[in-house]
Structures are given as structure tokens and as C-alpha cells.
Design an enzyme around this catalytic site. Structure first.
Site, mmCIF file in Angstrom:
data_model
loop_
_atom_site.group_PDB
_atom_site.id
_atom_site.type_symbol
_atom_site.label_atom_id
_atom_site.label_comp_id
_atom_site.label_asym_id
_atom_site.label_seq_id
_atom_site.Cartn_x
_atom_site.Cartn_y
_atom_site.Cartn_z
ATOM 1 C CD GLU A 8 46.099 -32.484 60.894
ATOM 2 O OE1 GLU A 8 46.218 -33.624 61.388
ATOM 3 O OE2 GLU A 8 47.067 -31.748 60.625
ATOM 4 C CE LYS B 176 27.833 -16.476 32.776
ATOM 5 N NZ LYS B 176 27.609 -17.664 33.583
#
Ligand code: R5P
Length: 265
Positions: free
Chosen positions: A17, A166
Site C-alpha cells: 500500500e 495496420k
């Protein structure tokens, strides 16, 4: 900006955390918090810092996100998915007075900041200036979607622009339709907003090599470089360069003065 850099402590607890503490008095100050939303741990750090800043009596808080991660999920591609970019935008907006980012992948992200001033700073002027010093003769976009950005870079360099076609099959795999390009003996720069795995640039560079380009530059705004992207790119490109929205070993262009100018306006 000629502003003071606030002192702060940021550390992780044993369970990972995050702990933050601002060791400066921010009362009555216009505060600028600069943090990217990548990788994920930076997002938590950003929200905790916004909250810590709000504990002071600040005059204003501007959140500057040089690289807005999660912008590629700007819509539901399949039912059941979140609109991740919107989720991040909403949370940032809840804790700030103003928002600034650079070359966000989907410009529509800015529209989700609907309760405050939000700005998206383009990086093409700095990328263009850099490539001009390299004598680049053609700017290539690896996909049609970013062809207009390649054109803007080309206008700064004062050269031609072109684009490839692409198709992305998944996060790791792209397919590029072969296209005949006027690149023989030329210095060519492939310009994209993000380099992640490097797959897009590598496929484009392979086409340029086959067509005998003299020198291949790969330039992007946000150098994420997932996994071992850097050595893979170095193997097919003569030079790889990014801006400093994410500082990395390939950073050679700064957008800091542009951010400072915009937030000072
Ligand atoms: C996608 O639309 C972006 O503009 C980039 O082309 C993409 O994120 C690059 O990813 P990768 O380096 O993994 O091919």
C-alpha cells in the site's frame, strides 16, 4: 515555471500500500501535481496526492498527467468491458480544479473532463523540431488513424508524410499490409503516439528495410517499452527517441517547457 518544488515523502508499506506525505505548506498556493497514470501504482499515488493537497487550503490544484494511461480503452470493443479511459478521467476530475495532459491517445478523453478546464498539449512541434535536425526526408505513420499527426510533424520538418495500414490482432500482434513507399536511399522517421511492445514500429521498420530506406528513426511521445521492447527496436531501427512524458533510456525530447507554458497561461 520558476515554481518551487514541494518536498514530499512517498513510500510503500510492506503489503505494497502507498503512503504519501507533503512536507511543505501549500496554503494559498496554486498547486500543480504532475503524475502519469501508468503504471497502475502511479494512479493510486496520484489520488492520494490529490487528497493530501486538498487537506491544505490551496488556491487551486491543476493535475498534470504527461502520459494518460488507459486511453486506448476509450470505448467498449466487446460487451461487458469498461470504458477505462472514462473511469480514470472521472476519478481524476473529482480531485482537481484543472487538468492537463500531452498527446492523449484518444482526444475524446478530454470530453470526459466536463466540469473543469482540460487541455491536451500536442507533442508534434517538438518531435518535428528534433527530426528536422536529423535531416529526415519522410515521416511515416504506422496506421491511417494517426496519419494526420504524421502530416503535422512533416509540416514542421518540411518534408512529405505517408502512412501504412495496420491491423491489431491482439495486444502483442499486429499485421501490416505491404505498401510500396518512396523511401529508397531516404532518411525516414516512423512517428507514433505510444510505443508499448514495439510490435507496431518493428513491422513498419521491416517494410522500410526491405525497401532500402537509408536510415530509420522511430519516434514517439510516450515510450512505455513493455518487456524487452528496447533491444528489439534497436535491432531494426537506427535511432529510437521519445519525449519525457515517461522518462526512459530513449528520452531525447522534452515537452516540459510546453507544459509550463500552457499551465502559466
Ligand atoms: C495504438 O493505436 C497506438 O497508437 C500505438 O500504435 C500502439 O500502442 C503501439 O503498441 P505496440 O508498441 O505494442 O505495437
Amino acid at each position: 515555471m520558476k515554481a518551487k518544488l514541494a518536498k514530499m515523502e512517498i513510500k510503500r508499506f510492506p503489503d505494497d500500500e502507498c503512503y504519501v506525505r507533503i512536507d511543505d505548506d501549500l496554503d494559498d498556493q496554486d498547486v500543480f501535481l504532475v503524475q502519469t497514470t501508468w503504471p497502475d501504482r502511479n494512479i493510486v499515488e496520484l489520488f492520494l496526492l490529490q487528497d493530501a493537497i486538498r487537506e491544505f487550503d490551496v488556491s487551486s490544484l491543476t493535475t498534470v498527467v504527461p502520459y494518460f494511461g488507459y486511453a486506448r480503452q476509450d470505448k467498449q470493443f466487446k460487451p461487458g468491458e469498461p470504458i477505462s479511459a472514462r473511469a480514470i478521467a472521472r476519478l481524476i476530475q473529482a480531485g482537481t480544479d484543472e487538468f492537463v495532459t500531452v498527446d492523449v491517445h484518444a482526444p475524446s478523453v478530454i470530453d470526459w473532463f466536463d466540469k473543469l478546464s482540460a487541455k491536451n498539449i500536442p507533442a508534434y512541434p517538438e518531435i518535428g523540431k528534433h527530426l528536422k535536425t536529423k535531416g529526415v526526408e519522410l515521416i511515416l505513420s504506422p496506421d491511417e488513424g494517426r496519419a494526420s499527426n504524421a502530416k503535422r510533424v512533416a509540416d514542421v520538418v518540411n518534408c512529405e508524410a505517408d502512412f501504412l495500414v495496420k491491423e491489431r490482432l491482439d495486444g502483442e500482434t499486429v499485421v501490416m499490409t505491404p505498401k510500396r513507399l518512396d523511401v529508397k536511399g531516404k532518411k525516414v522517421a516512423i512517428v507514433d503516439d505510444i510505443i508499448s511492445t514495439g510490435g507496431t514500429i518493428i513491422k513498419a521498420a521491416e517494410q522500410l528495410r526491405k525497401q532500402n530506406a537509408a536510415k530509420i528513426f522511430a519516434v514517439c511521445t510516450h515510450g512505455v517499452f513493455a518487456g524487452n521492447a528496447i533491444p528489439k527496436l534497436d535491432a531494426v531501427c537506427d535511432e529510437v527517441c521519445t519525449t519525457d512524458t515517461i522518462e526512459n533510456p530513449k528520452t531525447c525530447i522534452t515537452v516540459a517547457p510546453q507544459i509550463a507554458r500552457i499551465v502559466n497561461e
